[in-house]
Design a protein around this motif. Structure first.
Motif, PDB file in Angstrom:
ATOM      1  N   LYS A  48       0.829  -1.203   0.000  1.00  0.00           N
ATOM      2  CA  LYS A  48       0.000   0.000   0.000  1.00  0.00           C
ATOM      3  C   LYS A  48       0.864   1.255   0.000  1.00  0.00           C
ATOM      4  O   LYS A  48       0.640   2.193  -0.786  1.00  0.00           O
ATOM      5  N   THR A  49       1.876   1.283   0.848  1.00  0.00           N
ATOM      6  CA  THR A  49       2.765   2.446   0.898  1.00  0.00           C
ATOM      7  C   THR A  49       3.588   2.561  -0.382  1.00  0.00           C
ATOM      8  O   THR A  49       3.799   3.662  -0.903  1.00  0.00           O
ATOM      9  N   GLY A  50       4.071   1.421  -0.885  1.00  0.00           N
ATOM     10  CA  GLY A  50       4.863   1.452  -2.100  1.00  0.00           C
ATOM     11  C   GLY A  50       4.077   1.938  -3.302  1.00  0.00           C
ATOM     12  O   GLY A  50       4.612   2.634  -4.173  1.00  0.00           O
ATOM     13  N   TYR A  51       2.801   1.578  -3.370  1.00  0.00           N
ATOM     14  CA  TYR A  51       1.966   2.039  -4.483  1.00  0.00           C
ATOM     15  C   TYR A  51       1.872   3.567  -4.473  1.00  0.00           C
ATOM     16  O   TYR A  51       2.081   4.226  -5.499  1.00  0.00           O
ATOM     17  N   ALA A  52       1.579   4.124  -3.324  1.00  0.00           N
ATOM     18  CA  ALA A  52       1.482   5.588  -3.229  1.00  0.00           C
ATOM     19  C   ALA A  52       2.853   6.241  -3.412  1.00  0.00           C
ATOM     20  O   ALA A  52       2.978   7.309  -4.036  1.00  0.00           O
ATOM     21  N   HIS A  53       3.901   5.601  -2.881  1.00  0.00           N
ATOM     22  CA  HIS A  53       5.245   6.165  -2.951  1.00  0.00           C
ATOM     23  C   HIS A  53       5.731   6.259  -4.392  1.00  0.00           C
ATOM     24  O   HIS A  53       6.223   7.312  -4.838  1.00  0.00           O
ATOM     25  N   TYR A  54       5.587   5.177  -5.154  1.00  0.00           N
ATOM     26  CA  TYR A  54       6.064   5.181  -6.533  1.00  0.00           C
ATOM     27  C   TYR A  54       5.168   6.018  -7.439  1.00  0.00           C
ATOM     28  O   TYR A  54       5.656   6.570  -8.436  1.00  0.00           O
ATOM     29  N   CYS A  55       3.888   6.119  -7.124  1.00  0.00           N
ATOM     30  CA  CYS A  55       3.038   7.039  -7.888  1.00  0.00           C
ATOM     31  C   CYS A  55       3.496   8.476  -7.719  1.00  0.00           C
ATOM     32  O   CYS A  55       3.463   9.275  -8.665  1.00  0.00           O
ATOM     33  N   THR A  56       3.928   8.809  -6.521  1.00  0.00           N
ATOM     34  CA  THR A  56       4.402  10.171  -6.259  1.00  0.00           C
ATOM     35  C   THR A  56       5.716  10.455  -6.988  1.00  0.00           C
ATOM     36  O   THR A  56       5.916  11.559  -7.520  1.00  0.00           O
ATOM     37  N   LEU A  57       6.620   9.457  -7.029  1.00  0.00           N
ATOM     38  CA  LEU A  57       7.926   9.665  -7.649  1.00  0.00           C
ATOM     39  C   LEU A  57       7.923   9.477  -9.159  1.00  0.00           C
ATOM     40  O   LEU A  57       8.906   9.822  -9.816  1.00  0.00           O
ATOM     41  N   LEU A  58       6.855   8.915  -9.717  1.00  0.00           N
ATOM     42  CA  LEU A  58       6.854   8.551 -11.132  1.00  0.00           C
ATOM     43  C   LEU A  58       7.058   9.746 -12.059  1.00  0.00           C
ATOM     44  O   LEU A  58       7.908   9.681 -12.961  1.00  0.00           O
ATOM     45  N   PRO A  59       6.323  10.861 -11.921  1.00  0.00           N
ATOM     46  CA  PRO A  59       6.548  11.973 -12.868  1.00  0.00           C
ATOM     47  C   PRO A  59       7.984  12.502 -12.843  1.00  0.00           C
ATOM     48  O   PRO A  59       8.550  12.824 -13.883  1.00  0.00           O
ATOM     49  N   THR A  60       8.570  12.562 -11.647  1.00  0.00           N
ATOM     50  CA  THR A  60       9.944  13.057 -11.552  1.00  0.00           C
ATOM     51  C   THR A  60      10.933  12.065 -12.145  1.00  0.00           C
ATOM     52  O   THR A  60      11.908  12.443 -12.804  1.00  0.00           O
ATOM     53  N   ALA A  61      10.701  10.771 -11.917  1.00  0.00           N
ATOM     54  CA  ALA A  61      11.624   9.751 -12.416  1.00  0.00           C
ATOM     55  C   ALA A  61      11.663   9.733 -13.941  1.00  0.00           C
ATOM     56  O   ALA A  61      12.704   9.430 -14.533  1.00  0.00           O
ATOM     57  N   PHE A  62      10.544  10.023 -14.603  1.00  0.00           N
ATOM     58  CA  PHE A  62      10.517  10.014 -16.064  1.00  0.00           C
ATOM     59  C   PHE A  62      11.432  11.078 -16.656  1.00  0.00           C
ATOM     60  O   PHE A  62      11.901  10.931 -17.786  1.00  0.00           O
ATOM     61  N   THR A  63      11.672  12.144 -15.928  1.00  0.00           N
ATOM     62  CA  THR A  63      12.505  13.244 -16.447  1.00  0.00           C
ATOM     63  C   THR A  63      13.840  13.361 -15.734  1.00  0.00           C
ATOM     64  O   THR A  63      14.644  14.223 -16.104  1.00  0.00           O
ATOM     65  N   ASP A  64      14.089  12.538 -14.736  1.00  0.00           N
ATOM     66  CA  ASP A  64      15.329  12.621 -13.958  1.00  0.00           C
ATOM     67  C   ASP A  64      16.450  11.909 -14.718  1.00  0.00           C
ATOM     68  O   ASP A  64      16.339  10.732 -15.068  1.00  0.00           O
ATOM     69  N   ASP A  65      17.546  12.624 -14.944  1.00  0.00           N
ATOM     70  CA  ASP A  65      18.671  12.032 -15.656  1.00  0.00           C
ATOM     71  C   ASP A  65      19.392  10.982 -14.819  1.00  0.00           C
ATOM     72  O   ASP A  65      20.068  10.097 -15.368  1.00  0.00           O
ATOM     73  N   ASP A  66      19.289  11.063 -13.493  1.00  0.00           N
ATOM     74  CA  ASP A  66      19.958  10.096 -12.626  1.00  0.00           C
ATOM     75  C   ASP A  66      19.220   8.774 -12.562  1.00  0.00           C
ATOM     76  O   ASP A  66      19.798   7.771 -12.117  1.00  0.00           O
ATOM     77  N   ALA A  67      17.963   8.751 -12.946  1.00  0.00           N
ATOM     78  CA  ALA A  67      17.178   7.512 -12.933  1.00  0.00           C
ATOM     79  C   ALA A  67      17.256   6.862 -14.308  1.00  0.00           C
ATOM     80  O   ALA A  67      16.976   7.490 -15.333  1.00  0.00           O
ATOM     81  N   SER A  68      17.631   5.604 -14.356  1.00  0.00           N
ATOM     82  CA  SER A  68      17.747   4.886 -15.616  1.00  0.00           C
ATOM     83  C   SER A  68      16.380   4.382 -16.074  1.00  0.00           C
ATOM     84  O   SER A  68      15.408   4.348 -15.306  1.00  0.00           O
ATOM     85  N   VAL A  69      16.333   3.979 -17.343  1.00  0.00           N
ATOM     86  CA  VAL A  69      15.086   3.458 -17.891  1.00  0.00           C
ATOM     87  C   VAL A  69      14.688   2.171 -17.169  1.00  0.00           C
ATOM     88  O   VAL A  69      13.511   1.923 -16.921  1.00  0.00           O
ATOM     89  N   ARG A  70      15.672   1.364 -16.822  1.00  0.00           N
ATOM     90  CA  ARG A  70      15.384   0.113 -16.110  1.00  0.00           C
ATOM     91  C   ARG A  70      14.755   0.392 -14.750  1.00  0.00           C
ATOM     92  O   ARG A  70      13.847  -0.327 -14.312  1.00  0.00           O
ATOM     93  N   GLN A  71      15.214   1.425 -14.073  1.00  0.00           N
ATOM     94  CA  GLN A  71      14.637   1.754 -12.775  1.00  0.00           C
ATOM     95  C   GLN A  71      13.210   2.265 -12.907  1.00  0.00           C
ATOM     96  O   GLN A  71      12.329   1.908 -12.110  1.00  0.00           O
TER      97      GLN A  71
END
Length: 931
Positions: free
Chosen positions: A677-700
């Protein structure tokens, strides 16, 4: 003693003092200071016995002196907290090392942990002779007076070079040289010039390659036949010379002087407390510390030194195996020097017929008792010994017949060893080695060839262009002269944990203390008692270094247990690591639990590492309590993470734990439900930033989407809102092609982008010449999308096929390595999907390839709706629904339809809905009707 007594000594020191002193005043001070140091040490009422570490000459002189003097108290320069371990030496095979170990550093910098101090002991050492005499002679007390292991690290800031080899020719670290690990080494008698120019001068004029060879030639061999007074004065001379010509490093000087103040303070306190006569005691220390000038020196020295209290660190003590190579590597000695010293020790015993002291029952030696009672001690009051240095230094050494016979035997043996290792050696080579050894000794102004001369001669005469085997001639000489001797700690001297491991593995019927690799076969089907051995081996694999316990057949995963296993065990080789486990607990289960907690609650812990500890607790300890505790910790760490670096590992481990709990537990643990439950909300929150973050790889990013999609049903059942995921997808606007393709795949999974639209976008990219160079990156994104959306495997096969068909070679060929790398990094989960889908789509025979048409290019066949038998009023499928009114009522209630059944023509409450969508009802009726 007057100045005239040491006239010869002054003459010999004249050249060295002139070369290294900084003026006439310093020259006079060095000369007079050396004489004063020797005079002061010789006149001390408490006899000082200077030694050098692992020196056979020191060990021989010690054995002689102990039988002559028979002291009642032996003060030994060794860490005072190691005294209780010395009695366990009789249960070991030398060489071994006494170790003080602390897992946690309380009062020291955290980066120092774990703390470890070792003191290696060999049979050819003066300290072992003193220990064996004191422990096996009734009425003799052994007192260790050097700083404690805790003080070693208290003074570490002032001694930054402790434990580091100072010899640039030190042997490289290998399996045997690493027996001491990264422990700080302490020893008796670190006698070596600390002035680099002085050592270089001695080596150059002595015509030797390294310090070990210089010491063997100019100190070890001459002192082997000397009397006690000569030996003592020579060692005091060398210690004083090296001390006065040492550079003025304030940190090291302070540590040396503090050690001397510490030892003399301890000895005076012991003398005062026990009333021992100093004439009945013997102080064994390094020659460097024997020539001390501190005010606390001597029985009548000052008592101004304050010993600091120990820190709060909890120390554990034990014995660990050592080896000649480990001693050489830790203390900066030349390779093979300790083995040569052991051979010289055996030679001295045979020549002089001195009876060495050995502990009763010592492993690897004959059982014998000390014969010290049979010898008469010297009188308590002894006159100061006269000058023996002048005559000793002027006596020319003679090459006797015994040395010639030994050299001849070496020459024959090295030729025999060379033949066994593939060299084309003959009797002529043995003669050449013999003569060349004597020639080299003469060229180097030596009276007789040393083992180092013989080694150089053997290399010159036998080794030609190449080495035919694994060992070169230099290594063959080291093996022939004794080789690397590895010690062993006996069963009775092991800590409780190590003994428990040996007891629990006893059903394997293996010699676990034997060095080398042994094969263990476990058939749990026929011998269920071996399951406990399997549990121990899997825990040892988790705790010990690689190679100590290595599985050959069998595996242990969540929910899986092997019925047959095969192991390669090398517990004897890794005995030190097993012993150090005993410092952390009384059982391997306790140690494993402590380490799992330490990992989970450490400052560098991530969600992935904590989930790994949950898996290990479940696999090895089968502890639901510990797993739940660590799972709660994983939930805490996840809530504080602000990056997605560990998303792939988190996804893999959560999937495995969920699959295990669903098949083996009646209900999911509370912590994993909260984690999803926490992970679902946590990754939903980080998803928009991760799509544009250069430090996050496509695999991540793909792993984040994989967590969201694979855990979606469970998360929604626990109260999560799907709108949060849809909103996160709507807010994601990647610019990179691979991330854009990943977003398209995710939207297809959500239903906001159809397959037709996705195919159209890809076709548009292939039709745009400006977008062609970037198309491989889109395909890389689709490949990573197989992690969250495995149903897209057919589309990925289609996209890759279109790329091979339509991309120009300048674009396609550079992309192929990237494709292979992507598939390889994706692991075993992505490649089987593509292979299976490609095998389904592509023809199975080569002949069919010419007429084969890809499914995505084939014309779709018209769908014929097959009418149902009989006349049906209204949409097709109503008779089926009328036959099952309960199902229809439940669906109607979910859809909010309030209408009831009509009396004239029975129809369900959802008839109006079906009437508005007749095609759906007709398709369902055609599918369910019989032909």
């Amino acid at each position: 003693m007057n100045e005239g007594t040491f006239t010869a000594l002054r003459t010999q020191l004249q050249e060295a003092a002139t070369a290294f002193a900084d003026g006439p005043g310093a020259l006079e001070g060095i000369l007079l200071g050396i004489v004063d140091d020797v005079d002061r040490a010789v006149r001390e009422p408490l006899e000082i016995f200077p030694v050098c570490h692992h020196s056979p000459a020191s060990a021989l002189a010690m054995a002689r002196r102990l039988r002559e003097k028979q002291p009642k108290v032996v003060y030994l320069e060794l860490c005072e907290d190691m005294a209780p371990l010395l009695t366990e030496l009789r249960n070991c095979r030398l060489p071994v090392a006494v170790q003080a170990f602390a897992t946690e550093a309380d009062g020291f910098p955290a980066e120092w942990a774990p703390l470890s101090v070792v003191a290696p002991i060999t049979e050819a050492s003066a300290e072992y002779q003193a220990i064996a005499y004191a422990l096996d002679t009734p009425g003799v007390e052994l007192v260790l007076v050097d700083r404690s292991s805790d003080h070693v690290f208290q003074w570490q800031e002032r001694d930054a070079t402790a434990g580091e080899p100072s010899d640039p020719d030190a042997p490289p670290a290998d399996a045997e040289a690493a027996l001491h690990g990264d422990a700080v080494g302490v020893e008796i008698g670190d006698l070596r010039p600390r002035f680099a120019e002085l050592e270089e001068h001695l080596l150059r004029h002595g015509r030797v390659r390294h310090w070990s060879e210089w010491w063997h030639q100019y100190v070890e061999l001459p002192l082997g036949d000397s009397d006690h007074d000569t030996y003592r004065q020579v060692m005091l001379l060398i210690g004083s010379l090296f001390r006065r010509l040492a550079p003025g490093d304030p940190h090291r000087v302070r540590v040396d002087e503090d050690r001397e103040r510490y030892m003399w303070t301890r000895m005076r306190r012991h003398l005062a407390a026990t009333g021992t006569d100093p004439a009945d005691a013997l102080y064994v220390c390094g020659a460097f510390h024997a020539a001390s000038r501190v005010a606390e020196f001597g029985v009548h020295g000052t008592d101004t030194f304050e010993i600091s209290p120990p820190s709060a660190t909890k120390w554990q003590h034990g014995l660990i195996p050592s080896s000649h190579a480990a001693i050489e590597a830790q203390f900066g000695l030349a390779a093979g020097s300790v083995s040569i010293a052991a051979a010289e020790w055996a030679k001295n015993l045979k020549r002089t017929r001195v009876k060495p002291y050995r502990l009763t029952g010592q492993a690897g030696t004959k059982t014998r008792r000390s014969t010290a009672k049979a010898d008469a001690p010297v009188p308590a009051a002894e006159a100061v010994a006269p000058d023996r240095l002048t005559g000793f230094l002027q006596r020319p050494p003679v090459l006797d017949r015994l040395d010639e016979e030994e050299l001849l035997g070496w020459s024959v043996e090295i030729v025999r060893a060379a033949r066994r290792n593939g060299y084309l050696a003959s009797t002529a080579d043995a003669i050449a080695v013999f003569e060349t050894s004597i020639l080299l000794a003469g060229m180097r102004d030596r009276a007789k060839p040393t083992p180092y001369d013989f080694q150089d001669a053997a290399v010159t005469c036998i080794e030609k262009d190449t080495v035919p085997g694994r060992r070169d001639v230099r290594r063959l000489v080291e093996i022939m002269l004794g080789g690397d001797r590895v010690g062993q700690v006996g069963y009775d001297a092991l800590p409780p944990l190590a003994r428990d491991v040996h007891d629990r593995l006893a059903p394997l019927n293996l010699k676990l203390q034997q060095r080398g690799v042994q094969r263990a076969l476990l058939d749990m089907a026929s011998r269920p008692e071996l399951e406990q051995c399997s549990d121990v081996l899997w825990m040892l694999r988790r705790l010990l270094p690689h190679g100590a316990a290595r599985p050959i057949m069998g595996e242990r995963k969540l929910g899986e247990r092997s019925i047959q296993e095969s192991w390669d065990l090398a517990l004897g080789t890794h005995q030190r690591a097993l012993i150090e486990l005993g410092y952390e607990g009384v059982s391997i289960e306790q140690v494993l639990e402590q380490r799992l907690r330490r990992t989970a609650y450490g400052p560098q812990a991530t969600t992935a590492t904590v989930l790994e500890t949950v898996e290990d607790a479940t696999l090895h300890l089968r502890s639901r309590r510990l797993a739940d505790e660590l799972g709660g910790r994983a939930l805490e760490v996840l809530a504080t993470e602000r990056s997605v670096d560990g998303a792939p590992e988190v996804l893999r481990r959560v999937r495995g734990l969920l699959a295990y709990y669903r098949t083996s537990e009646p209900a999911l643990p509370q912590w994993i439900e909260s984690f999803v439950k926490t992970g679902y909300a946590h990754y939903c929150t980080l998803l928009p930033t991760a799509f544009t973050d250069d430090d996050a790889s496509v695999r991540q990013v793909a792993a984040m989407l994989g967590f969201l999609f694979s855990m979606e049903s469970l998360a929604l059942s626990l109260g999560c809102d799907r709108n949060q995921l849809e909103l996160a997808m709507a807010q994601s606007h990647p610019e990179d092609p691979d991330r854009t393709a990943l977003l398209w795949a995710a939207r297809t999974q959500l239903g906001t982008l159809s397959r037709a639209d996705l195919r159209a976008r890809c076709d548009e990219l292939l039709g745009n010449p400006l977008a062609l160079p970037a198309y491989p990156r889109y395909l890389s994104g689709f490949l990573h999308a197989l992690e969250p959306v495995p149903a897209l495997a057919d589309f990925v096969v289609e996209a890759v096929s279109n790329a091979f068909a339509r991309l120009p070679d300048p674009v396609l060929l550079p992309w192929l390595p990237t494709l292979i790398t992507t598939l390889r990094s994706g692991g075993a989960d992505l490649t089987p999907l593509l292979i299976r889908e490609a095998g389904r789509v592509f023809p199975g025979r080569l002949a069919e390839l010419d007429t084969w048409t890809p499914p995505w290019r084939a014309e779709p066949a018209p769908t014929a709706v097959r009418p149902a038998r009989g006349r049906v009023s209204g949409p097709s499928g109503l008779p089926l629904l009328a036959a099952h009114p309960a199902t229809c009522d439940a669906v109607a209630e979910l859809l909010g339809c309030d209408g009831g059944w009509e009396a004239a023509a029975p129809a369900p409450a959802g008839a109006a809905l079906l009437a508005r969508h007749p095609h759906t009802a007709q398709a369902l009726g055609a599918l369910l009707s019989t032909p």
